[in-house]
Design a protein around this motif. Structure first.
Motif, PDB file in Angstrom:
ATOM      1  N   UNK A   1       4.175  -5.522   2.726  1.00 37.54           N
ATOM      2  CA  UNK A   1       4.883  -4.689   3.367  1.00 37.54           C
ATOM      3  C   UNK A   1       6.213  -5.394   3.929  1.00 37.54           C
ATOM      4  N   UNK A   2       5.681  -7.062   4.543  1.00 32.33           N
ATOM      5  CA  UNK A   2       6.663  -8.027   5.175  1.00 32.33           C
ATOM      6  C   UNK A   2       8.205  -8.583   3.744  1.00 32.33           C
ATOM      7  N   UNK A   3       7.769  -7.767   2.845  1.00 33.93           N
ATOM      8  CA  UNK A   3       8.918  -7.786   1.922  1.00 33.93           C
ATOM      9  C   UNK A   3       9.630  -6.618   1.116  1.00 33.93           C
ATOM     10  N   UNK A   4       8.652  -5.722   2.025  1.00 34.33           N
ATOM     11  CA  UNK A   4       9.118  -4.804   1.334  1.00 34.33           C
ATOM     12  C   UNK A   4       9.317  -3.569   2.322  1.00 34.33           C
ATOM     13  N   UNK A   5      10.505  -2.552   2.729  1.00 35.94           N
ATOM     14  CA  UNK A   5      10.320  -1.382   3.964  1.00 35.94           C
ATOM     15  C   UNK A   5       9.318  -0.954   3.972  1.00 35.94           C
ATOM     16  N   UNK A   6       9.522   0.110   2.573  1.00 32.52           N
ATOM     17  CA  UNK A   6       9.019   1.185   2.520  1.00 32.52           C
ATOM     18  C   UNK A   6       7.575   1.171   1.677  1.00 32.52           C
TER      19      UNK A   6
ATOM     20  N   UNK B   1       2.123   1.049   4.704  1.00 37.59           N
ATOM     21  CA  UNK B   1       1.214   0.352   5.862  1.00 37.59           C
ATOM     22  C   UNK B   1       1.456   0.868   7.148  1.00 37.59           C
ATOM     23  N   UNK B   2       2.197   1.358   7.455  1.00 44.35           N
ATOM     24  CA  UNK B   2       2.299   1.669   9.258  1.00 44.35           C
ATOM     25  C   UNK B   2       1.871   3.220   9.238  1.00 44.35           C
ATOM     26  N   UNK B   3       1.715   4.500   8.003  1.00 39.26           N
ATOM     27  CA  UNK B   3       1.199   5.400   8.466  1.00 39.26           C
ATOM     28  C   UNK B   3       2.162   6.531   7.859  1.00 39.26           C
ATOM     29  N   UNK B   4       3.353   6.301   8.307  1.00 32.87           N
ATOM     30  CA  UNK B   4       4.319   7.485   7.792  1.00 32.87           C
ATOM     31  C   UNK B   4       4.088   7.650   7.124  1.00 32.87           C
ATOM     32  N   UNK B   5       4.112   8.936   7.289  1.00 29.55           N
ATOM     33  CA  UNK B   5       4.044  10.604   6.066  1.00 29.55           C
ATOM     34  C   UNK B   5       5.645  10.304   5.376  1.00 29.55           C
ATOM     35  N   UNK B   6       5.483   9.670   3.904  1.00 30.95           N
ATOM     36  CA  UNK B   6       6.615   9.529   3.185  1.00 30.95           C
ATOM     37  C   UNK B   6       6.822  10.782   2.139  1.00 30.95           C
ATOM     38  N   UNK B   7       5.921  11.825   2.064  1.00 26.96           N
ATOM     39  CA  UNK B   7       5.308  12.704   1.736  1.00 26.96           C
ATOM     40  C   UNK B   7       5.543  12.819  -0.266  1.00 26.96           C
ATOM     41  N   UNK B   8       5.481  10.802  -0.769  1.00 27.32           N
ATOM     42  CA  UNK B   8       5.476  10.374  -2.173  1.00 27.32           C
ATOM     43  C   UNK B   8       4.709  11.064  -2.438  1.00 27.32           C
TER      44      UNK B   8
ATOM     45  N   UNK C   1      17.888   3.718  -3.739  1.00 28.10           N
ATOM     46  CA  UNK C   1      19.083   2.486  -3.740  1.00 28.10           C
ATOM     47  C   UNK C   1      19.263   1.353  -2.542  1.00 28.10           C
ATOM     48  N   UNK C   2      20.049   0.706  -3.466  1.00 26.94           N
ATOM     49  CA  UNK C   2      19.691  -0.938  -3.475  1.00 26.94           C
ATOM     50  C   UNK C   2      18.625  -1.404  -3.376  1.00 26.94           C
ATOM     51  N   UNK C   3      18.179  -1.550  -4.956  1.00 17.47           N
ATOM     52  CA  UNK C   3      17.256  -1.793  -5.420  1.00 17.47           C
ATOM     53  C   UNK C   3      16.299  -3.331  -5.471  1.00 17.47           C
ATOM     54  N   UNK C   4      18.272  -4.534  -5.113  1.00 16.23           N
ATOM     55  CA  UNK C   4      17.829  -5.711  -5.214  1.00 16.23           C
ATOM     56  C   UNK C   4      17.538  -5.698  -6.399  1.00 16.23           C
ATOM     57  N   UNK C   5      16.650  -7.054  -6.092  1.00 21.75           N
ATOM     58  CA  UNK C   5      15.206  -7.536  -7.668  1.00 21.75           C
ATOM     59  C   UNK C   5      14.757  -7.105  -7.956  1.00 21.75           C
ATOM     60  N   UNK C   6      13.686  -5.862  -7.017  1.00 21.43           N
ATOM     61  CA  UNK C   6      13.291  -5.202  -7.909  1.00 21.43           C
ATOM     62  C   UNK C   6      12.235  -5.368  -6.719  1.00 21.43           C
ATOM     63  N   UNK C   7      11.812  -5.934  -6.113  1.00 17.83           N
ATOM     64  CA  UNK C   7      10.578  -5.870  -5.610  1.00 17.83           C
ATOM     65  C   UNK C   7      10.154  -4.689  -4.597  1.00 17.83           C
ATOM     66  N   UNK C   8      10.613  -3.992  -4.007  1.00 17.18           N
ATOM     67  CA  UNK C   8       9.844  -2.529  -3.419  1.00 17.18           C
ATOM     68  C   UNK C   8      10.130  -1.767  -5.115  1.00 17.18           C
ATOM     69  N   UNK C   9      11.154  -1.273  -5.926  1.00 17.41           N
ATOM     70  CA  UNK C   9      11.556  -0.198  -6.425  1.00 17.41           C
ATOM     71  C   UNK C   9      10.365  -0.356  -7.430  1.00 17.41           C
ATOM     72  N   UNK C  10       9.989  -1.967  -7.901  1.00 18.21           N
ATOM     73  CA  UNK C  10       8.590  -1.540  -8.418  1.00 18.21           C
ATOM     74  C   UNK C  10       8.060  -1.136  -9.282  1.00 18.21           C
ATOM     75  N   UNK C  11       7.186  -0.976  -7.428  1.00 16.47           N
ATOM     76  CA  UNK C  11       6.229  -0.817  -6.976  1.00 16.47           C
ATOM     77  C   UNK C  11       5.844   1.199  -7.108  1.00 16.47           C
ATOM     78  N   UNK C  12       7.435   1.722  -6.750  1.00 17.29           N
ATOM     79  CA  UNK C  12       7.713   2.986  -6.864  1.00 17.29           C
ATOM     80  C   UNK C  12       7.784   2.993  -8.679  1.00 17.29           C
ATOM     81  N   UNK C  13       7.881   2.457  -9.305  1.00 19.69           N
ATOM     82  CA  UNK C  13       8.020   3.436 -11.163  1.00 19.69           C
ATOM     83  C   UNK C  13       6.268   2.763 -11.363  1.00 19.69           C
ATOM     84  N   UNK C  14       5.807   1.822 -10.062  1.00 24.12           N
ATOM     85  CA  UNK C  14       4.365   1.907 -11.017  1.00 24.12           C
ATOM     86  C   UNK C  14       3.813   3.610 -11.022  1.00 24.12           C
TER      87      UNK C  14
END
Length: 209
Positions: A39-44, A49-56, A65-78
């Motif tokens: 979570x220190x390298x990923x806003x999502x 980790x903070x308990x926000x209800x994302x609905x995902x 939007x704003x995938x950069x080098x793929x840190x977070x979006x790779x987890x999403x695609x998992x």
């Protein structure tokens, strides 16, 4: 708070951490098929980790939007279904391509999130979620311009960076203005500051009006 299917809290390297199943991307700790979602390298990741209800949930279609080098979006695609990753800068986009190589559902697009008309012919309509992490002025406008892709019951999950909007103003004042602008097109469901993970960032969960 429920985590999406495919995201679990697992003990890895002696600590209980968020994790997804997939090939490592940024040197994160692993255990078997599982890799830590830092979570220190990923806003999502910080939102979850903070308990926000994302609905995902698993198998959803996501526009990132704003995938950069793929840190977070790779987890999403998992755990998600088709995942469209928009990144403007060529250098991080090269790393994004590497993250996408073992993930058949991750589609990197070298495009500008401020200009959705340039990728409207590729990204399908009625996506389930837009995840936004763009370091630019006009972050609310980016979300509004991309609202065209969201399903009626879709969600916007945005990390608003105050210093990218206006480094001279207090973050709370910046966040207030961004939310006012967002609410012309979205109904805001939840907001939360992302400290201690990310300084001067506001998490926003919203749905189209």
């Amino acid at each position: 708070m429920s985590l999406p299917d495919g995201v679990e809290r697992r003990t890895i390297a002696g600590e209980e951490r968020l994790a997804t199943r997939g090939k490592p991307v940024y040197g994160e700790p692993t255990e078997g098929e599982w890799r830590v979602w830092d979570p220190d390298r990923s806003k999502l990741g910080a939102m979850l980790d903070s308990g926000i209800e994302t609905g995902l949930s698993d198998d959803e279609t996501v526009l990132y939007l704003g995938a950069a080098s793929g840190t977070t979006v790779s987890h999403v695609a998992d755990f998600a279904g088709p995942t469209y990753a928009i990144e403007f800068a060529p250098r991080p986009a090269r790393d994004l391509l590497s993250a996408a190589e073992p993930r058949e559902n991750l589609f990197p697009l070298l495009k500008d999130a401020r200009k959705p008309e340039t990728y409207a012919h590729v990204v399908e309509r009625d996506v389930d979620a837009i995840v936004q992490d763009v370091a630019t002025r006009g972050q609310a406008d980016v979300a509004i311009r991309n609202e065209r892709f969201l399903a009626e019951d879709g969600r916007l999950l945005a990390a608003i960076k105050a210093r990218s909007e206006d480094v001279t103003r207090e973050p709370d004042a910046v966040f207030s203005d961004v939310l006012d602008r967002l609410e012309t097109s979205y109904e805001v469901l939840e907001t939360r500051r992302l400290e201690p993970y990310h300084t001067d960032h506001l998490a926003v969960v919203a749905r189209p009006r």
